[in-house]
Design an enzyme around this catalytic site. Structure first.
Site, PDB file in Angstrom:
ATOM      1  N   GLY A   1       0.835  -1.205   0.000  1.00  0.00           N
ATOM      2  CA  GLY A   1       0.000   0.000   0.000  1.00  0.00           C
ATOM      3  C   GLY A   1       0.861   1.242   0.000  1.00  0.00           C
TER       4      GLY A   1
ATOM      5  NE  ARG B   1      -4.267   5.715  -3.286  1.00  0.00           N
ATOM      6  CZ  ARG B   1      -5.568   5.498  -3.254  1.00  0.00           C
ATOM      7  NH1 ARG B   1      -6.410   6.511  -3.368  1.00  0.00           N
ATOM      8  NH2 ARG B   1      -6.055   4.280  -3.101  1.00  0.00           N
TER       9      ARG B   1
ATOM     10  CG  ASN C   1       0.146   1.217   4.760  1.00  0.00           C
ATOM     11  OD1 ASN C   1      -0.390   1.804   5.698  1.00  0.00           O
ATOM     12  ND2 ASN C   1      -0.056   1.578   3.493  1.00  0.00           N
TER      13      ASN C   1
ATOM     14  CE1 TYR D   1      -9.341  -0.364   9.091  1.00  0.00           C
ATOM     15  CE2 TYR D   1      -9.930   0.413  11.281  1.00  0.00           C
ATOM     16  CZ  TYR D   1      -9.051   0.377  10.218  1.00  0.00           C
ATOM     17  OH  TYR D   1      -7.873   1.076  10.294  1.00  0.00           O
TER      18      TYR D   1
ATOM     19  CB  ALA E   1     -13.160  -8.228  13.505  1.00  0.00           C
TER      20      ALA E   1
END
Length: 251
Positions: free
Chosen positions: A13, A16, A91, A156, A158
């Site tokens: 990731g 950005r 990430n 999210y 979890a």
């Protein structure tokens, strides 16, 4: 003071937001940096130019980081170019910005969040560890949501809570190889992913509830990541480093 010269870093990731900030700062600290991204080739190329402008080697890899094959290929490219991996920053992830109660949370959203945030992390870490030598670093971007929960975003929270348990498990497992495993857990960060809740007066309302009075920038997260990647953090493992301006005190 932090010198990562000769170290080979990968950031998922990395085109950005937090990932891009991590990639740029790792390069400024002296590391060679490969980034993986899913779709924004223009943004990935801009990060790659900055890495190379820092005098470091870099490459950009495009793929779906929720899959095993993409993670294996990303790591394999680094090994082919550089001979190994020293630092892996996991990430890549998503935060579905629509709050949905669990009674209405459909299976497709649940599975997409888990695949992106958790499965991809597992595949990437597994691939990277196989090519790490003594002194390797695994650093994952989790969230305060993984520690306190987040109403309307159970998927999210979890996924990030499971990531935290993954960190602690690997810290014990890999300690004998002198590989440290840690996580940086941001609160609110000013990135494209949270553009909707920040719209209008949203940003100022959120900032007002943070003791330090502001929302973090991606650079605020990248600094702790680079610290954990450095020799200064050589005796830290299994740690969840909260970077949230004091909004969630769970350490």
């Amino acid at each position: 003071m932090i010198d990562l010269s000769g170290r080979r870093a990968l950031v998922t990731g990395g085109a950005r937001g937090i990932g891009a900030a991590c990639a740029r700062l790792l390069a400024r600290a002296g590391a060679d940096v490969g980034i993986a991204y899913r779709s924004r080739e223009d943004a990935a190329n801009a990060v790659l130019r900055d890495i190379e402008a820092s005098g470091r080697r870099g490459f950009a890899f495009q793929g779906n980081l929720a899959t095993r094959d993409a993670n294996d290929d990303f790591v394999a490219q680094a090994v082919g170019l550089w001979g190994g991996v020293d630092i892996f920053v996991g990430n890549s992830g998503i935060w579905p910005d629509e709050a949905v109660p669990v009674s209405a949370l459909d299976e497709s959203r649940w599975r997409e969040t888990m695949a992106t945030n958790l499965d991809g992390l597992f595949y990437g870490a597994r691939a990277a560890v196989g090519h790490m030598s003594d002194g390797g670093r695994l650093i994952f971007i989790s969230s305060t949501a993984g520690q306190r929960g987040e109403a309307g975003h159970a998927d999210y929270a979890a996924s990030k809570g499971a990531m935290i348990s993954f960190v602690k498990s690997l810290a014990v497992e890999l300690g004998a190889r002198n590989i440290t495993v840690n996580s940086v857990a941001p609160g609110w960060v000013d990135t494209e992913a949270v553009a909707r809740p920040f719209a209008g007066e949203g940003l100022s309302r959120i900032a007002a509830n943070i003791p330090l009075g502001r929302v973090a920038s991606p650079d605020d997260i990248a600094g702790p990541v680079v610290f954990l990647a450095s020799p200064l953090a050589r005796h830290i493992t299994g740690e969840i480093l909260n970077v949230n301006g004091g909004s969630v005190l769970c350490g």
